[in-house]
Design a protein around this motif. Structure first.
Motif, PDB file in Angstrom:
ATOM      1  N   ASP A 187       0.827  -1.211   0.000  1.00  0.00           N
ATOM      2  CA  ASP A 187       0.000   0.000   0.000  1.00  0.00           C
ATOM      3  C   ASP A 187       0.860   1.259   0.000  1.00  0.00           C
ATOM      4  OD1 ASP A 187      -2.230  -1.590   0.021  1.00  0.00           O
ATOM      5  OD2 ASP A 187      -2.690  -1.287   2.152  1.00  0.00           O
ATOM      6  N   MET A 188       1.918   1.248   0.794  1.00  0.00           N
ATOM      7  CA  MET A 188       2.761   2.442   0.883  1.00  0.00           C
ATOM      8  C   MET A 188       3.549   2.664  -0.401  1.00  0.00           C
ATOM      9  SD  MET A 188       3.971   2.392   4.880  1.00  0.00           S
ATOM     10  CE  MET A 188       2.704   2.312   6.154  1.00  0.00           C
ATOM     11  N   HIS A 189       4.004   1.577  -1.014  1.00  0.00           N
ATOM     12  CA  HIS A 189       4.677   1.713  -2.313  1.00  0.00           C
ATOM     13  C   HIS A 189       3.708   2.278  -3.354  1.00  0.00           C
ATOM     14  CE1 HIS A 189       6.905   0.953  -5.946  1.00  0.00           C
ATOM     15  NE2 HIS A 189       5.955   0.118  -6.362  1.00  0.00           N
ATOM     16  N   ARG A 190       2.490   1.733  -3.362  1.00  0.00           N
ATOM     17  CA  ARG A 190       1.497   2.185  -4.343  1.00  0.00           C
ATOM     18  C   ARG A 190       1.181   3.663  -4.168  1.00  0.00           C
ATOM     19  NH1 ARG A 190      -3.792   2.432  -3.774  1.00  0.00           N
ATOM     20  NH2 ARG A 190      -3.761   1.164  -1.887  1.00  0.00           N
ATOM     21  N   ASN A 191       1.304   4.176  -2.947  1.00  0.00           N
ATOM     22  CA  ASN A 191       1.032   5.591  -2.695  1.00  0.00           C
ATOM     23  C   ASN A 191       2.285   6.465  -2.776  1.00  0.00           C
ATOM     24  OD1 ASN A 191      -1.922   6.290  -1.724  1.00  0.00           O
ATOM     25  ND2 ASN A 191      -1.477   4.201  -1.049  1.00  0.00           N
ATOM     26  N   GLY A 192       3.361   5.900  -3.319  1.00  0.00           N
ATOM     27  CA  GLY A 192       4.537   6.716  -3.602  1.00  0.00           C
ATOM     28  C   GLY A 192       5.522   6.887  -2.473  1.00  0.00           C
ATOM     29  N   MET A 193       5.402   6.092  -1.408  1.00  0.00           N
ATOM     30  CA  MET A 193       6.363   6.189  -0.314  1.00  0.00           C
ATOM     31  C   MET A 193       7.704   5.587  -0.762  1.00  0.00           C
ATOM     32  SD  MET A 193       4.410   7.638   1.905  1.00  0.00           S
ATOM     33  CE  MET A 193       5.355   7.582   3.419  1.00  0.00           C
ATOM     34  N   LYS A 194       8.788   6.251  -0.400  1.00  0.00           N
ATOM     35  CA  LYS A 194      10.128   5.812  -0.801  1.00  0.00           C
ATOM     36  C   LYS A 194      10.846   5.185   0.400  1.00  0.00           C
ATOM     37  CE  LYS A 194       9.528   7.561  -4.907  1.00  0.00           C
ATOM     38  NZ  LYS A 194       9.285   6.663  -6.062  1.00  0.00           N
ATOM     39  N   TRP A 195      11.040   3.885   0.344  1.00  0.00           N
ATOM     40  CA  TRP A 195      11.686   3.167   1.436  1.00  0.00           C
ATOM     41  C   TRP A 195      13.202   3.119   1.207  1.00  0.00           C
ATOM     42  CZ3 TRP A 195       8.977   0.889   5.500  1.00  0.00           C
ATOM     43  CH2 TRP A 195       7.577   0.831   5.361  1.00  0.00           C
ATOM     44  N   PRO A 196      13.981   3.547   2.168  1.00  0.00           N
ATOM     45  CA  PRO A 196      15.437   3.401   2.035  1.00  0.00           C
ATOM     46  C   PRO A 196      15.842   1.930   2.231  1.00  0.00           C
ATOM     47  CG  PRO A 196      14.848   5.156   3.603  1.00  0.00           C
ATOM     48  CD  PRO A 196      13.620   4.338   3.361  1.00  0.00           C
ATOM     49  N   ASP A 197      16.292   1.299   1.168  1.00  0.00           N
ATOM     50  CA  ASP A 197      16.794  -0.082   1.220  1.00  0.00           C
ATOM     51  C   ASP A 197      15.791  -1.031   1.870  1.00  0.00           C
ATOM     52  OD1 ASP A 197      18.475  -2.185   0.801  1.00  0.00           O
ATOM     53  OD2 ASP A 197      19.808  -1.729   2.481  1.00  0.00           O
ATOM     54  N   LEU A 198      14.566  -1.053   1.344  1.00  0.00           N
ATOM     55  CA  LEU A 198      13.547  -1.944   1.889  1.00  0.00           C
ATOM     56  C   LEU A 198      13.930  -3.412   1.708  1.00  0.00           C
ATOM     57  CD1 LEU A 198      10.776  -2.443   3.151  1.00  0.00           C
ATOM     58  CD2 LEU A 198       9.764  -2.210   0.867  1.00  0.00           C
ATOM     59  N   LYS A 199      14.637  -3.727   0.636  1.00  0.00           N
ATOM     60  CA  LYS A 199      14.971  -5.134   0.380  1.00  0.00           C
ATOM     61  C   LYS A 199      15.775  -5.738   1.525  1.00  0.00           C
ATOM     62  CE  LYS A 199      16.780  -8.363  -3.029  1.00  0.00           C
ATOM     63  NZ  LYS A 199      17.312  -8.546  -4.407  1.00  0.00           N
ATOM     64  N   SER A 200      16.737  -4.984   2.053  1.00  0.00           N
ATOM     65  CA  SER A 200      17.557  -5.540   3.138  1.00  0.00           C
ATOM     66  C   SER A 200      16.725  -5.707   4.409  1.00  0.00           C
ATOM     67  CB  SER A 200      18.768  -4.647   3.411  1.00  0.00           C
ATOM     68  OG  SER A 200      18.370  -3.405   3.974  1.00  0.00           O
ATOM     69  N   ILE A 201      15.731  -4.840   4.598  1.00  0.00           N
ATOM     70  CA  ILE A 201      14.843  -4.984   5.755  1.00  0.00           C
ATOM     71  C   ILE A 201      13.996  -6.244   5.597  1.00  0.00           C
ATOM     72  CG2 ILE A 201      12.852  -3.990   6.954  1.00  0.00           C
ATOM     73  CD1 ILE A 201      13.987  -1.226   6.417  1.00  0.00           C
ATOM     74  N   ILE A 202      13.451  -6.449   4.400  1.00  0.00           N
ATOM     75  CA  ILE A 202      12.638  -7.636   4.146  1.00  0.00           C
ATOM     76  C   ILE A 202      13.459  -8.900   4.388  1.00  0.00           C
ATOM     77  CG2 ILE A 202      11.409  -8.961   2.383  1.00  0.00           C
ATOM     78  CD1 ILE A 202       9.879  -6.513   3.237  1.00  0.00           C
ATOM     79  N   LEU A 203      14.696  -8.926   3.882  1.00  0.00           N
ATOM     80  CA  LEU A 203      15.541 -10.105   4.046  1.00  0.00           C
ATOM     81  C   LEU A 203      15.881 -10.360   5.506  1.00  0.00           C
ATOM     82  CD1 LEU A 203      17.931  -9.638   0.989  1.00  0.00           C
ATOM     83  CD2 LEU A 203      16.050 -11.290   1.229  1.00  0.00           C
ATOM     84  N   ALA A 204      15.881  -9.274   6.298  1.00  0.00           N
ATOM     85  CA  ALA A 204      16.207  -9.417   7.726  1.00  0.00           C
ATOM     86  C   ALA A 204      15.021  -9.866   8.572  1.00  0.00           C
ATOM     87  CB  ALA A 204      16.744  -8.083   8.263  1.00  0.00           C
ATOM     88  N   ILE A 205      13.815  -9.755   8.031  1.00  0.00           N
ATOM     89  CA  ILE A 205      12.640 -10.050   8.864  1.00  0.00           C
ATOM     90  C   ILE A 205      11.752 -11.177   8.338  1.00  0.00           C
ATOM     91  CG2 ILE A 205      12.572  -7.654   9.656  1.00  0.00           C
ATOM     92  CD1 ILE A 205      10.075  -7.250   7.869  1.00  0.00           C
ATOM     93  N   LYS A 206      11.824 -11.504   7.060  1.00  0.00           N
ATOM     94  CA  LYS A 206      10.863 -12.462   6.519  1.00  0.00           C
ATOM     95  C   LYS A 206      11.063 -13.837   7.158  1.00  0.00           C
ATOM     96  CE  LYS A 206      13.234 -14.220   2.415  1.00  0.00           C
ATOM     97  NZ  LYS A 206      13.147 -15.642   2.825  1.00  0.00           N
ATOM     98  N   PRO A 207       9.959 -14.545   7.388  1.00  0.00           N
ATOM     99  CA  PRO A 207      10.066 -15.900   7.935  1.00  0.00           C
ATOM    100  C   PRO A 207      10.944 -16.784   7.052  1.00  0.00           C
ATOM    101  CG  PRO A 207       7.799 -15.116   8.031  1.00  0.00           C
ATOM    102  CD  PRO A 207       8.560 -14.113   7.207  1.00  0.00           C
ATOM    103  N   VAL A 208      11.655 -17.721   7.659  1.00  0.00           N
ATOM    104  CA  VAL A 208      12.622 -18.544   6.920  1.00  0.00           C
ATOM    105  C   VAL A 208      11.938 -19.401   5.853  1.00  0.00           C
ATOM    106  CG1 VAL A 208      14.296 -18.603   8.791  1.00  0.00           C
ATOM    107  CG2 VAL A 208      12.480 -20.327   8.720  1.00  0.00           C
TER     108      VAL A 208
END
Length: 288
Positions: A253-274
């Motif tokens: 939702d936030m991406h669709r509304n134009g929010m800019k995440w600093p290095d979201l990929k590394s955050i996802i990799l650090a939190i996603k279930p194994v």
């Protein structure tokens, strides 16, 4: 058919709106509340008849609906806005005065603000959503501190506080200071819940709002704090919703509304279930 009637009202077509409401009246087992025909009379310029039809109101939620829908009409008809705005205040005051035993002014104001907030949210008008949410909270401050149904109003106040922290995150797109405000307000919500309603079912969502705002703000220490909060959130179990899917939905939702995440990929990799692997489409949906 009631929705069709409202569409016709907003088009300024009173005869077509009346026809739609008459059809709805015939098809509904218990008929149709007269408030809808009040809208038609108002559009026709017959304020006396409109007020008479609106007197069928029997709850604060219904009066809130009337005032919200008059405001929508006023927004579509600039040449009539001043008259409609003035009439709306007259309707509010008259009906409350006529039913003091049944209608509480703050509850009416709450329902108006809630409908306005929901409409702004649905249309992604974050400034408007935040402004109406503030009015809702003003009414809830009074209701939650009262003696009647205070538990219910405390729960609704927490809902509104949770929403406010979320809207402030979206405002951070153009007003970075709003991200700090989102964090501060979410913490206020947590403190209020711990004091007044410890069993509030969405308490953890205040924490995810803090994490979102921290990750987006990206000041020293923010990224680590966000990852820690996300992991704590995911470590818990919920039986009525999927916690990982909830986070993914927020990211989408936030991406669709134009929010800019600093290095979201590394955050996802650090939190996603194994046991979770994101598809190329899922990465794309969150902007990666």
């Amino acid at each position: 058919l009631t929705q069709l009637g409202m569409v016709r009202l907003l088009e300024g077509n009173a005869p077509a709106a009346k026809t739609a409401y008459e059809q709805a009246y015939e098809e509904m087992i218990y008929g149709l509340n007269s408030l809808y025909f009040g809208h038609v009379a108002l559009l026709e310029g017959n304020e006396a008849e409109a007020l008479n039809q609106y007197k069928g109101v029997y709850s604060e939620a219904q009066l809130g609906q009337i005032l919200f829908e008059i405001d929508r009409m006023a927004g579509k008809m600039p040449d009539r806005k001043a008259r409609l705005d003035a009439f709306a205040m007259r309707v509010r005051d008259t009906i409350i005065r006529n039913h003091p035993e049944m209608l509480v002014p703050e509850i009416v104001d709450y329902w108006v603000a809630e409908q306005q907030t929901a409409y702004a949210f649905a249309n992604e008008r974050w400034e408007s959503a935040a402004a109406w949410n503030e009015k809702s909270l003003k009414a809830l401050d009074v209701l939650a501190s009262g003696q009647v149904d205070s538990y219910q109003w405390k729960s609704r106040k927490l809902d509104a506080m949770l929403s406010r922290s979320y809207y402030l995150i979206y405002l951070g797109k153009t007003k970075p200071a709003s991200l700090t405000q989102a964090i501060e307000f979410a913490r206020q919500g947590e403190a209020y819940a711990e004091k007044e309603y410890a069993e509030y079912p969405y308490l953890d969502w205040f924490k995810t709002n803090i994490a979102h705002a921290s990750a987006l703000r990206n000041q020293p220490g923010d990224r680590a704090q966000a990852i820690a909060i996300y992991n704590q959130f995911l470590d818990k179990t919920s039986y009525d919703y999927d916690r990982w899917e909830l986070l993914q939905k927020d990211f989408r939702d936030m991406h669709r509304n134009g929010m800019k995440w600093p290095d979201l990929k590394s955050i996802i990799l650090a939190i996603k279930p194994v046991d979770v692997e994101l598809s190329a489409k899922e990465w794309q949906e969150i902007g990666i």
